[in-house]
Motif scaffolding. Sequence first.
Motif, mmCIF file in Angstrom:
data_model
loop_
_atom_site.group_PDB
_atom_site.id
_atom_site.type_symbol
_atom_site.label_atom_id
_atom_site.label_comp_id
_atom_site.label_asym_id
_atom_site.label_seq_id
_atom_site.Cartn_x
_atom_site.Cartn_y
_atom_site.Cartn_z
ATOM 1 N N GLY A 252 33.400 -10.348 -70.950
ATOM 2 C CA GLY A 252 32.144 -10.028 -70.280
ATOM 3 C C GLY A 252 32.351 -9.199 -69.027
ATOM 4 O O GLY A 252 31.625 -8.222 -68.779
ATOM 5 N N VAL A 253 33.337 -9.558 -68.209
ATOM 6 C CA VAL A 253 33.623 -8.808 -66.979
ATOM 7 C C VAL A 253 34.058 -7.385 -67.304
ATOM 8 O O VAL A 253 33.648 -6.419 -66.651
ATOM 9 C CB VAL A 253 34.695 -9.536 -66.144
ATOM 10 C CG1 VAL A 253 35.200 -8.644 -65.018
ATOM 11 C CG2 VAL A 253 34.139 -10.836 -65.582
ATOM 12 N N ALA A 258 32.798 -1.642 -67.294
ATOM 13 C CA ALA A 258 32.685 -0.367 -68.005
ATOM 14 C C ALA A 258 31.291 0.228 -67.847
ATOM 15 O O ALA A 258 31.128 1.448 -67.705
ATOM 16 C CB ALA A 258 33.012 -0.559 -69.486
ATOM 17 N N THR A 259 30.271 -0.631 -67.860
ATOM 18 C CA THR A 259 28.897 -0.152 -67.696
ATOM 19 C C THR A 259 28.677 0.413 -66.304
ATOM 20 O O THR A 259 28.040 1.465 -66.135
ATOM 21 C CB THR A 259 27.910 -1.305 -67.955
ATOM 22 O OG1 THR A 259 28.141 -1.839 -69.271
ATOM 23 C CG2 THR A 259 26.475 -0.820 -67.872
ATOM 24 N N MET A 282 26.400 -4.058 -74.258
ATOM 25 C CA MET A 282 26.970 -4.845 -73.173
ATOM 26 C C MET A 282 26.089 -6.049 -72.850
ATOM 27 O O MET A 282 26.580 -7.165 -72.679
ATOM 28 C CB MET A 282 27.140 -3.969 -71.929
ATOM 29 C CG MET A 282 27.745 -4.680 -70.711
ATOM 30 S SD MET A 282 26.544 -5.617 -69.708
ATOM 31 C CE MET A 282 25.467 -4.297 -69.142
ATOM 32 N N VAL A 283 24.772 -5.846 -72.771
ATOM 33 C CA VAL A 283 23.845 -6.949 -72.484
ATOM 34 C C VAL A 283 23.943 -8.010 -73.573
ATOM 35 O O VAL A 283 23.963 -9.218 -73.302
ATOM 36 C CB VAL A 283 22.401 -6.417 -72.362
ATOM 37 C CG1 VAL A 283 21.412 -7.579 -72.244
ATOM 38 C CG2 VAL A 283 22.273 -5.501 -71.148
ATOM 39 N N ALA A 314 28.367 -6.881 -81.485
ATOM 40 C CA ALA A 314 27.783 -6.281 -80.287
ATOM 41 C C ALA A 314 28.851 -5.561 -79.470
ATOM 42 O O ALA A 314 28.609 -4.491 -78.900
ATOM 43 C CB ALA A 314 27.106 -7.359 -79.441
ATOM 44 N N LEU A 315 30.044 -6.142 -79.416
ATOM 45 C CA LEU A 315 31.157 -5.508 -78.711
ATOM 46 C C LEU A 315 31.500 -4.161 -79.346
ATOM 47 O O LEU A 315 31.752 -3.175 -78.641
ATOM 48 C CB LEU A 315 32.377 -6.428 -78.732
ATOM 49 C CG LEU A 315 33.664 -5.884 -78.108
ATOM 50 C CD1 LEU A 315 33.474 -5.652 -76.611
ATOM 51 C CD2 LEU A 315 34.833 -6.838 -78.358
#
Length: 326
Positions: A252-253, A258-259, A282-283, A314-315
């Motif tokens: 998640g981090v 990256a975002t 990412m969300v 999703a990843l």
Amino acid sequence: MMNLHQIVLGARVRTLALFVAPVAMGVAAAWHLLRAHGTASSGRTWLLAVLCLAVAAFLQIGANYANDYADGIRGTDAHRGGAGTVDPDDGHVPDYEELHAPVRLVASGVAPRAVLTAAAASAALACLCGLVATALTGHWWLLALGAICVAAGWCYVGGPHPYGYHGWGGIAAFVFFGPVATVGTTYVMSGTTDLFSWVGGVLAGLVALAMIGVNDIRDLDTDREAGKRTLAVRMGHTASLVCLTAMLAMVGVAMLAATIWLGVRGDDNPDIWWSFCAVVGMVAVELLGWFAVRAAWQGEHMRAMLLLSELALALAVSFAGFALAL
């Protein structure tokens, strides 16, 4: 012989996101590398992508059958028939976990030889697809990597000294569903790799390791009784959940970082569509990770594994967005 329903159950379709995600990430990384040379949309490139996906799919399915066979004849699955063994007439109302537990074919009465044959057929198809990809690229050393992958799938719980019974199953999942699948796909398609593909491989491997972790936490008591010394058995219930939480937190981090980087990069001509995929993916990764961790801590292991499968996809979407928005 197995019927079609048993073949589908034994393939454990819900686990197949573990191979789709890293291969898709490898394709995105390769596309990023090839786009500058104007060859990203060639027929050969797409054929190699399909072959990589087929190799990973058949290896995963073959490993699922092999694990069912090996655990079944060892007696490890003696009390794990799965959802297919729930008797609707005994007055017991099955909960979500029972309804969605994977069906163990051998433990449910399917002939072990039939399950072993299905494993061998899947491995043979993976080898065939891998041979075609190797012939197209000319990288013949890939045959050795393919042999290692097949051996790893069998030796996980098969053979005289299965490494899955000694706590190495999670590490193998990290390696083969992470860097090997992602970086290998990128290399097959582009003939090279970069840091981006390696980072993607590590993230995909962490998700696969988390999936194996939840599976081992679910089976902790029965594995201990059967002498299967998984990481969960060695570490204990609470420590395993803490490690699971830490792994998903790292994913998640990384995606959040990256975002932020994509936002401050200041590209004058950003690809809006792929940037959108990156952010939305990412969300989804953040939310699915949170719910998966919560489900695991609450003992809803099958729900957690389903959420992790969705997280893997999703990843892949988010990673592809980052790769192609650049």
